[in-house]
Structures are given as structure tokens and as C-alpha cells.
Design an enzyme around this catalytic site. Structure first.
Site, PDB file in Angstrom:
ATOM      1  CG  ASN A   1      40.006  34.329  30.726  1.00 48.48           C
ATOM      2  OD1 ASN A   1      40.090  35.226  30.217  1.00 48.48           O
ATOM      3  ND2 ASN A   1      39.676  34.217  31.950  1.00 48.48           N
TER       4      ASN A   1
ATOM      5  CG  ASP B   1      42.293  40.073  36.330  1.00 50.01           C
ATOM      6  OD1 ASP B   1      41.064  39.746  35.845  1.00 50.01           O
ATOM      7  OD2 ASP B   1      43.333  40.157  35.519  1.00 50.01           O
TER       8      ASP B   1
ATOM      9  CG  ASP C   1      48.029  33.147  33.618  1.00 48.45           C
ATOM     10  OD1 ASP C   1      48.780  32.570  33.818  1.00 48.45           O
ATOM     11  OD2 ASP C   1      47.204  33.604  32.657  1.00 48.45           O
TER      12      ASP C   1
ATOM     13  CG  LEU D   1      43.577  39.829  28.533  1.00 47.29           C
ATOM     14  CD1 LEU D   1      42.225  39.104  29.010  1.00 47.29           C
ATOM     15  CD2 LEU D   1      44.091  41.149  29.329  1.00 47.29           C
TER      16      LEU D   1
END
Length: 393
Positions: free
Chosen positions: A221, A250, A277, A310
Site C-alpha cells: 500500500n 483485512d 493501521d 483508503l
């Protein structure tokens, strides 16, 4: 401080092996021993768990918020206490409270809050993770681009000074905003340097690993991806043994097939470690919150800005453990290490966290056979579950 007691009736995972028919003996907030039940001295208070499992408490090196608060919005010790308490109920017994890219004033306030939290011995508080502001705008994610900037001499000095006040300080930087000499100076001063929010290539990442960077923030990410001719930062995180790499498990941030590939390919000694996170939503029913003045919406298990970007994760650590065990199919022993021992190793704390041995912290999570949290101890004090004390929380 807790008295001397023994937890009985559960299978015990010590970070390496499982023990059947044994008890976990705790004395003055530390693990004393793992003994066969028939060898427990008669003067020790017995606490019967009634089955299930005991494992080292989870260690989370990236926690932005919880219990309805974000450190960015309220950089004070009360927020740190709230965040730690929220995550304790999900098995996290030690965490790095994380500040997302912000102003120098907010950063200084967060460091002061961390120092106060240490002096007050806030249960679960391990130190700080300063994620930014020295990142790449090209891979900014939900970080405010107006606040991203290169690292200068005063920034480097401030980080080194902060490390002197905190037992653990981790900072996420991008090679685009920081040169290797600064990383070397930070690492020499005891700051853990993580690479993230970067479009850098493999060769540059390797140079930064040689300079002292030892972690990569939320693998796959906000970073350059693996390509056929350029492995990118994602490839470097997997291939370079010096790097530990955080993983948000997740089912949203990283595809399960990609996780399986990464786990099979990761070169050590650095490991892939579970991180949440997590944001303010953990432990609440809130449907939105703000980050640097922008609204983040909680929908369908994710947290996103209005444009769909996100913004952190709506994830707690026991949910990550269940996901990697049940969906990814990894052996439970290894998943528990990813949530405790490996992150402790990544930040130089495995001498006291992530395992049960004489003299390690009595940070304990009690799990049912279906991986529900039944009890949590921090420093030998029960902070969640039946008969939990509210002391310090």
C-alpha cells in the site's frame, strides 16, 4: 503491581512452542516460568482459565487511533490512554501510537504526550510511530499533500531528541524526501526508520537498507509495486532480508493471493508483521471522523475519504489474526508470531515482548478455541475480561 499467580487450564503458546498440561507463572508483572501443573508450588495463587489458549500479547507498531479519538486531533496523554485501552480489548498489549503527517507543532505535541504517557506508565503504550511528513506526494495516500515536505537539519535533530525521551520511536519516510546520510544518523541514534509512501525503486531501497532503514510500512500500500523489470519498494520489502514489513490483513488493503505469495517469498531475518493501521473507529459504532480537516467515512469494513482513497483501516489485531489463519490458511503458531514476536523483533523489543520466558513482560492474551478474546493482562494486571481491574485504564 500484581502478586504471584499461575494461570492454569489452557494450552500455552510461548512464542515458539505449545505447552499442554502446564501453567504460566507470573510474579511482579513478569513471567516467572511455565511449569507442569503438578510442579506448581503450593503458595502460588491459581487462576483457572477453564480451557482455551494463552499467548503473548499482541504488539502493534501502527495504531493511529481508537476509542473514538485520533492522535492527530488530540495529541495529548488522554488520547494515548484512550487508544491503548480501546486496543487492549482486542488483545493488543503493546503499541506504537501513530501520528499521521501533520504540522511541526502537532508533531511536537505528540512527542510531549508520548513522554507524559511513559512517565505515567500508561498500560500498553510502547512509544510513537511518526508516519511522515517526509514522504512522497506521488504515493501520499490519505496524507495531506500540503503538509508533506523534505527532511531538513531541524527535523532530523527533532527526531533524535524525541528518541531520547521515548523507549521506541519509529518514523516512516520516503527516499524522495530523505537522503541515506540522514537515515544513518537516525538509526545510529536509535530511531527505527521505515520506508513507506514512496515510489522508489529496488536499488534505492537497497541503499537505504544499507544505511539503516529496517522496516517497510504497510506492504503493497502506498508504494511502488513489483514489476517484471523493476521490483519496486514492494519487491525490496520481500527480497531484502534486513526489512521487516507491516501488513494490513483485512481483506481490503491486500488481496489474499498476494498475501500468500508474499509470505512464501519473504526473505529473512526480517519478517512480515501484522499491523492494524487502525483509526478512531476501533471499539466504537461511529460512522465517520475527521483527519486533517477531511471527513473519513466508515463503510463496508473500510475507511475512505470522499474520493474513495483508503484512509487507514477499520481493523483490530484479533481480527487480523483470524483473517490470516482462516482465510490465508497460515498455521496459528505462525500467525500469533506475526502479531507478537515478529513486530517485537522489528522494533528491538523481543527481549521482553512477544514471548513467554523468565523475565519477559506478563503481557498475555487469553483466547477461546474459536479465537475470541477472553482475557488480557498487561504487566500482570488483568485489563480485560472477567474480574479485570480498571487500574491504570
Amino acid at each position: 503491581m500484581s502478586d504471584r499467580f499461575a494461570l492454569t487450564g489452557a494450552r500455552i503458546f510461548d512464542g515458539d512452542d505449545w505447552h499442554e498440561g502446564h501453567a504460566l507463572v507470573v510474579r511482579d508483572g513478569l513471567v516467572e516460568a511455565i511449569l507442569p501443573t503438578g510442579a506448581i508450588p503450593s503458595d502460588i495463587r491459581l487462576v483457572d482459565t477453564g480451557g482455551g489458549m494463552l499467548a503473548p500479547g499482541f504488539v502493534d507498531i501502527q495504531v493511529n487511533g481508537g476509542g473514538g479519538v485520533m492522535l492527530n486531533d488530540h495529541p495529548d496523554v488522554a488520547s494515548i490512554e484512550t487508544i491503548c485501552k480501546a486496543h487492549a480489548s482486542f488483545g493488543t498489549t503493546a503499541l506504537l501510537v501513530t501520528l499521521i503527517t501533520d504540522t511541526p507543532a502537532i508533531t511536537a505535541a505528540a512527542v510531549a504526550a508520548g513522554e507524559a504517557a511513559m512517565s505515567r506508565r500508561v498500560p500498553g503504550f510502547l512509544g510513537l510511530h511518526l508516519e511522515g511528513p517526509h514522504l512522497s506526494i506521488a504515493r501520499k495516500g490519505a496524507h495531506d499533500p500540503a503538509l508533506i515536505r523534505p527532511m531538513l537539519d531541524p527535523d532530523q535533530a527533532a527526531l533524535i531528541a524525541a528518541r531520547q525521551k521515548l523507549p521506541v520511536l519509529l518514523t516512516t519516510v520516503a527516499p524522495e524526501s530523505v537522503d541515506p546520510a540522514r537515515v544513518s544518523a537516525l538509526a545510529k541514534a536509535g530511531v527505527i526508520v521505515s520506508l513507506g509512501h514512496s515510489d522508489t525503486g529496488y536499488a534505492v531501497a537497497s541503499t537505504f537498507a544499507a544505511a539503516g532503514a529496517s522496516v517497510v510500512t504497510h506492504l503493497f500500500n502506498a508504494m511502488s509495486q513489483i514489476g517484471n523489470r523493476e521490483p519496486g519498494l514492494a519487491g525490496a520489502a520481500i527480497d531484502i532480508g534486513a526489512f521487516s514489513a507491516g501488513l494490513i490483513a483485512d481483506g481490503i488493503h491486500v488481496d489474499p493471493a498476494t498475501i500468500r505469495i508474499a509470505l512464501r517469498a519473504k526473505q529473512g531475518p526480517g519478517k512480515i508483521v501484522l499491523v492494524t493501521d487502525a483509526m478512531a473507529t476501533i471499539g466504537t459504532d461511529m460512522t465517520s471522523f475527521t483527519l486533517n480537516g477531511r471527513t473519513v467515512y466508515r463503510r463496508d469494513g473500510s475507511l475512505r475519504l470522499a474520493d474513495g482513497t483508503l484512509a487507514g483501516a477499520d481493523l483490530d489485531m484479533i481480527s487480523a489474526v483470524r483473517y490470516v489463519h482462516r482465510i490465508i490458511g497460515l498455521d496459528l503458531s505462525e500467525v500469533l508470531r506475526m502479531a507478537s514476536l515478529y513486530p517485537a523483533q522489528a522494533i528491538g523489543q523481543s527481549h521482553r515482548l512477544g514471548r513467554f520466558a523468565n523475565g519477559t513482560a506478563a503481557d498475555i492474551v487469553e483466547l477461546s478455541d474459536s479465537l475470541d478474546i477472553r482475557g488480557v493482562w498487561i504487566g500482570g494486571d488483568k485489563v480485560f475480561g472477567a474480574d479485570a481491574s480498571s487500574q491504570g485504564l
